[in-house]
Design a protein around this motif. Structure first.
Motif, PDB file in Angstrom:
ATOM      1  N   ARG B 305       0.858  -1.215  -0.075  1.00  0.00           N
ATOM      2  CA  ARG B 305       0.008   0.286   0.106  1.00  0.00           C
ATOM      3  C   ARG B 305       0.800   1.389  -0.145  1.00  0.00           C
ATOM      4  NH1 ARG B 305      -3.685  -0.384   4.841  1.00  0.00           N
ATOM      5  NH2 ARG B 305      -4.433  -2.416   3.686  1.00  0.00           N
ATOM      6  N   SER B 332      -2.135  -0.981  -3.259  1.00  0.00           N
ATOM      7  CA  SER B 332      -3.277   0.040  -3.136  1.00  0.00           C
ATOM      8  C   SER B 332      -2.508   1.523  -3.194  1.00  0.00           C
ATOM      9  CB  SER B 332      -4.109  -0.208  -2.004  1.00  0.00           C
ATOM     10  OG  SER B 332      -4.640  -1.323  -2.180  1.00  0.00           O
ATOM     11  N   THR B 360      -6.534  -3.921  -6.914  1.00  0.00           N
ATOM     12  CA  THR B 360      -5.838  -2.807  -6.464  1.00  0.00           C
ATOM     13  C   THR B 360      -6.942  -2.077  -5.813  1.00  0.00           C
ATOM     14  OG1 THR B 360      -4.662  -0.760  -6.822  1.00  0.00           O
ATOM     15  CG2 THR B 360      -6.064  -1.326  -8.192  1.00  0.00           C
ATOM     16  N   LYS B 361      -6.733  -1.160  -4.783  1.00  0.00           N
ATOM     17  CA  LYS B 361      -7.597  -0.219  -4.416  1.00  0.00           C
ATOM     18  C   LYS B 361      -7.143   1.214  -4.460  1.00  0.00           C
ATOM     19  CE  LYS B 361      -9.394  -2.694  -0.316  1.00  0.00           C
ATOM     20  NZ  LYS B 361      -9.840  -2.388   1.202  1.00  0.00           N
TER      21      LYS B 361
END
Lengths: 433, 496
Positions: B305, B332, B360-361
């Protein structure tokens, strides 16, 4: 929104009635429900629609009798005598129970209709063991209509009205409907869920459609429930070889609504359309969820869903297209679009593809945005006032989805309903402004 | 190193469906007993000569891990993992630094050789003391993680002259405790998810990168992971902090020897990008995928992230995932800064019995933040591959913009390809667009290639590379060459 989701949602609102169910199917459904509880946001399929609003209340059975005059008046409003739709044969339910006195007796040739109470049959298409709301319906089903079209009959159009009439707030009804089309038969059903002088009731219908070879079912639904009502509908469609299930749902009413469709194509060259539109305002939540399963080769599925959201409203779209290993040559397309008209409106979309066959053509798309400034400018520069320009754009956006309905008469009904709803919305906005 | 041309020739020598990196290095290892408890964590912390606060941090992670359950929402299935049946610490036995290559453990050298690492770089990796002034011959600085321990970091000097810190994280904890303390766990909190909590408790090494204000990192940084010893889990932790106006490009490659049992890999990568900075993080993941019957292979459960903390910060993830029996990975971006940018370019290839659930975010918090997602999924054999992504526009992210494109390619009728995007918008001025397609290699395409004399497999390779072009072009050049080869190798035996 789902900050602290409870793991289970208590069955308390229905406990008294669930403890008293009779018959094998109902008991099994009540048993399944006792194990799982009502779905919570922890359940993937209910991630975005929280039934918390039902907890802390106790829902009673709907009253059996009703005020005939009030019902007639309501029907006159819903199906205005001068409109073409008023001439169609109709089946009417009041508070979840079939009302023969309000329904047509002269159904088209080849169409038969019995009430669920007359000959209760849950059929095999629904899956109460997997879907909490279907289990609840199965356990508590009060009544419903069972429509059968004989093979080869082109049965034309039929109106199915579910009217909530003068009910108290904490009342729920769980009608169970079925439509069976024989081989080569066809039928168009327009389903209208509406209310008159009703409170915060719960309407939880389940409809199962069995569509035999080369049969064609058109299913249009207009959901205009009372503003505090909760509408949670589940539709199962089973489609055989070269048969079609062509559906459209228009969501306008209720504080929380869900239209869930499970369409399974079991025969080659079958076709499914699961289209819809929602026009939401205030703090409405509108959910269109579908699972379109390709279980045979050469089938086609199409889905177009459009949402227009103002105020604090929230729309949910969950569309799954499942292509099983045998379903080669599948052609699937799905489009989900949302128009956000207010800073606090919200859209949650989950278009999902699950594909196990390789020779397929599947795609989906999703867009989210506000009204296009260029389009607005185009209209404004031609002297159209701002309000009117916005309304035109919104209407055009929704009409594109409505126009996918092939039945001309049903399409006209949808256009009119939508135009009325839009003008009311604008009227309401002007009043508050 | 993965990013060198020698690798390419090595890869070309490969036989059918074989796993290039399937060898095991027989060197003396310092291994902790199997199992996980507070004592093991204390042992890891002691071995790493860590300060007290780090131990407390680990223990806090462990305690929250105990209360957590393995996530089950991903579309992957595997037998239950016995977390007590894993060595949480394994290190090559420490000797004094060798003076020349001749003194280096020959087994270690042979491993490097098999990996295709050029000799001079091998020397650096093996910790051979390099005479002054001989450093800057390679364009890539390397931090190699051998099982759980970072073996060597090359080019420290060149980097330190530029003010860039690039070292094993264990060293960073000792040498730059304030920096590490400030940022570690700030993007992926200790109790973020089951695997991240496990990693926080037991991570043994990984890389730390710090690029100070206004510095453009003078070379590509690279880290290299290998899982070697039996029954060891690899839990590396990477932390990259880039200050205002600075930038860095970071490459990560991984391989693991061939093994029958499944091995566990649970890494955490945290990126912090400040105002006007940029981080480009590229991964070529080639862990052992298991054999054609689905035996063995790595379980790759990774939390990656990045946070764009400042205005106009940019984080770009590029990944080529060809390995691992199971991939569970969602790099992410948290787009906090105004006009910050998040990118995700991914190619995921699965064959045989591999399962990949990756995506993904993109969380949009800042005004006018933008994100792009391009995900290419290729499934062959009996594998399942899922793209799972979330685009979330928060109420304050006015003018935010996202474009997502997910394409799946199916090869054979026994595999599955799935797309599960979550789109959540709470701002009317934001625009989100998503599109996904699923298709197969058409007979026309194959015929066209075959007719021009390409073999079936070359034709598939060509078509697949074309399918992935948009992602591969985002990779640093040397990586891109290797990635293309890897794609082809991964798909060998899947057609015909």
């Amino acid at each position: 929104m789902n900050a602290i989701a409870p793991i289970t949602l208590s069955l308390e609102p229905f406990a008294a009635r669930l403890s008293d169910v009779k018959g094998e199917d109902r008991k099994a459904a009540a048993g399944a429900l006792a194990r799982t509880g009502l779905p919570t946001p922890r359940v993937e399929a209910w991630h975005y629609t929280n039934l918390r609003a039902l907890s802390g209340r106790v829902f009673a059975d709907a009253p059996v009798g009703f005020d005939e005059t009030a019902a007639q008046a309501a029907l006159t409003r819903i199906l205005p005598p001068d409109a073409a739709i008023a001439t169609l044969p109709r089946l009417v339910l009041v508070n979840g129970r079939f009302a023969p006195t309000l329904s047509s007796t002269d159904l088209p040739e080849g169409v038969s209709c019995t009430s669920f109470v007359q000959s209760p049959d849950f059929g095999i298409l629904a899956s109460p063991d997997r879907e909490g709301m279907v289990a609840l319906n199965t356990a508590l089903a009060d009544d419903g209509v069972q429509i059968i079209v004989a093979p080869g009959k082109q049965a034309g159009q039929l109106v199915l009205v579910s009217l909530a009439l003068g009910t108290d707030s904490d009342v729920s009804f769980h009608p169970r409907h079925s439509i069976t089309l024989g081989e080569g038969a066809s039928l168009s059903v327009i389903e209208i869920a509406a209310s008159e002088n009703a409170g915060a009731y719960l309407h939880n219908p389940v409809l199962t459609c069995a569509i035999a070879e080369k049969a064609h079912l058109t299913h249009v639904k207009i959901q205009q429930e009372a503003e505090n009502a909760v509408h949670l509908a589940t539709v199962y469609a089973d489609i055989a070889v070269r048969a079609a299930y062509d559906s459209f749902t228009l969501g306008l009413g209720s504080v929380m609504a869900r239209h869930e469709v499970h369409a399974t194509m079991h025969g080659n060259h079958a076709a499914v359309h699961v289209n819809g539109a929602q026009l939401l305002a205030a703090s409405q939540v509108g959910d269109i969820t579908s699972v379109i399963a390709h279980a045979a080769p050469d089938c086609i599925s199409r889905q177009t869903v459009r949402n227009v959201l103002s105020d604090h409203s929230r729309a949910v779209f969950q569309g799954k297209v499942l292509v099983e290993r045998v379903a080669q040559k599948t052609d699937g397309y799905q489009m989900n679009q949302a128009l956000l008209l207010s800073p606090s409106a919200e859209i949650n979309a989950k278009p999902e593809l699950e594909i196990y066959a390789d020779d397929v053509k599947c795609s989906h798309g999703a867009t989210v945005g506000a009204l296009d400034d260029d389009q607005l400018f185009y209209l404004r520069s031609r002297g159209i006032p701002d309000d009117q320009a916005r309304q035109m754009l919104v209407e055009a956006f929704l009409v594109e989805a409505v126009d996918l309905v092939e039945d001309e008469m049903l399409r006209t009904v949808l256009h009119q309903t939508l135009a009325t709803a839009l003008s009311q919305r604008v009227g309401a906005a002007e009043k508050t402004a | 190193m993965p990013a060198v041309t020698e690798t390419r020739e090595q890869v070309e020598k490969l036989g059918k469906s074989s796993y290039e990196w399937g060898f095991e290095t027989d060197i003396e290892m310092d291994v902790a007993p199997k199992g996980l408890n507070e004592d093991i964590i204390r042992l890891i912390s002691t071995r790493k000569e860590e300060p007290e606060w780090m131990l407390e941090w680990r223990l806090a992670a462990y305690r929250s891990w105990l209360k957590m359950k393995e996530p089950t929402w991903a579309k992957v299935t595997h037998p239950p993992i016995d977390y007590q049946d894993v060595h949480y610490y394994a290190a090559p036995k420490k000797k004094d630094g060798p003076k020349s290559l001749e003194e280096v453990d020959p087994e270690l050298l042979r491993t490097y050789e098999k990996l295709g690492i050029p000799l001079h770089e091998q020397a650096m990796l093996a910790g051979v003391e390099v005479p002054e002034g001989e450093e800057a011959r390679l364009p890539v600085a390397v931090d190699a993680v051998f099982d759980s321990v970072s073996v060597a970091t090359t080019f420290r000097k060149t980097l330190s002259e530029a003010g860039v810190i690039f070292c094993p994280i264990s060293e960073a904890i000792r040498d730059y405790p304030d920096l590490v303390k400030q940022y570690i766990g700030s993007v992926v909190p200790v109790a973020d998810n089951f695997y991240a909590a496990l990693n926080s408790a037991v991570f043994t090494d990984g890389s730390f990168v710090f690029v100070p204000k206004g510095v453009r990192c003078p070379m590509e940084l690279s880290t290299y992971f290998r899982i070697n010893a039996k029954n060891t889990g690899q839990f590396e932790r990477t932390l990259i902090v880039v200050e205002d106006g600075a930038s860095v490009s970071y490459l990560e490659g991984c391989t693991a020897p061939m093994r029958d049992e499944n091995q566990l890999h649970a890494a955490v990568v945290e990126l912090v990008a400040m105002e006007d900075s940029s981080i480009k993080y590229s991964t070529v993941q080639n862990w052992y995928p298991g054999d054609e019957n689905g035996r063995g292979g790595i379980y790759n459960f990774v939390t990656k992230r990045g946070a764009c903390r400042g205005a106009r910060a940019k984080i770009s993830w590029t990944q080529v995932e060809t390995g691992s029996a199971i991939t569970w990975k969602y790099p992410s971006c948290i787009l906090q800064g105004e006009e910050s940018v998040g990118e995700f370019y991914s190619v995921a290839v699965t064959n045989n019995h591999q399962q990949a659930d990756t995506g993904t975010k993109m969380i949009h918090l800042g005004r006018n933040s933008r994100s792009t997602i391009i995900a290419k999924t290729i499934s062959a054999g009996k594998s399942d591959s899922t793209y799972r992504g979330q685009v979330k526009i928060m109420p304050k992210a006015s003018g935010a913009r996202n474009f997502t494109q997910c394409d799946s390619l199916l090869i054979g009728d026994q595999c599955g390809a799935h797309t599960v995007p979550y789109i959540e918008s709470r701002n009317m001025t934001a625009r989100v667009e998503h599109e996904a397609t699923t298709s197969k290699i058409s007979e026309d395409q194959m015929f066209y290639c075959r007719q021009r004399g390409l073999s079936q497999e070359d034709a598939v390779g060509l078509i697949v590379n074309g399918f992935c072009k948009e992602v591969l072009k985002e990779l640093p050049m040397e990586f891109a060459v290797e990635a293309q080869k890897l794609l082809q190798i991964s798909l060998e035996g899947s057609v015909g």
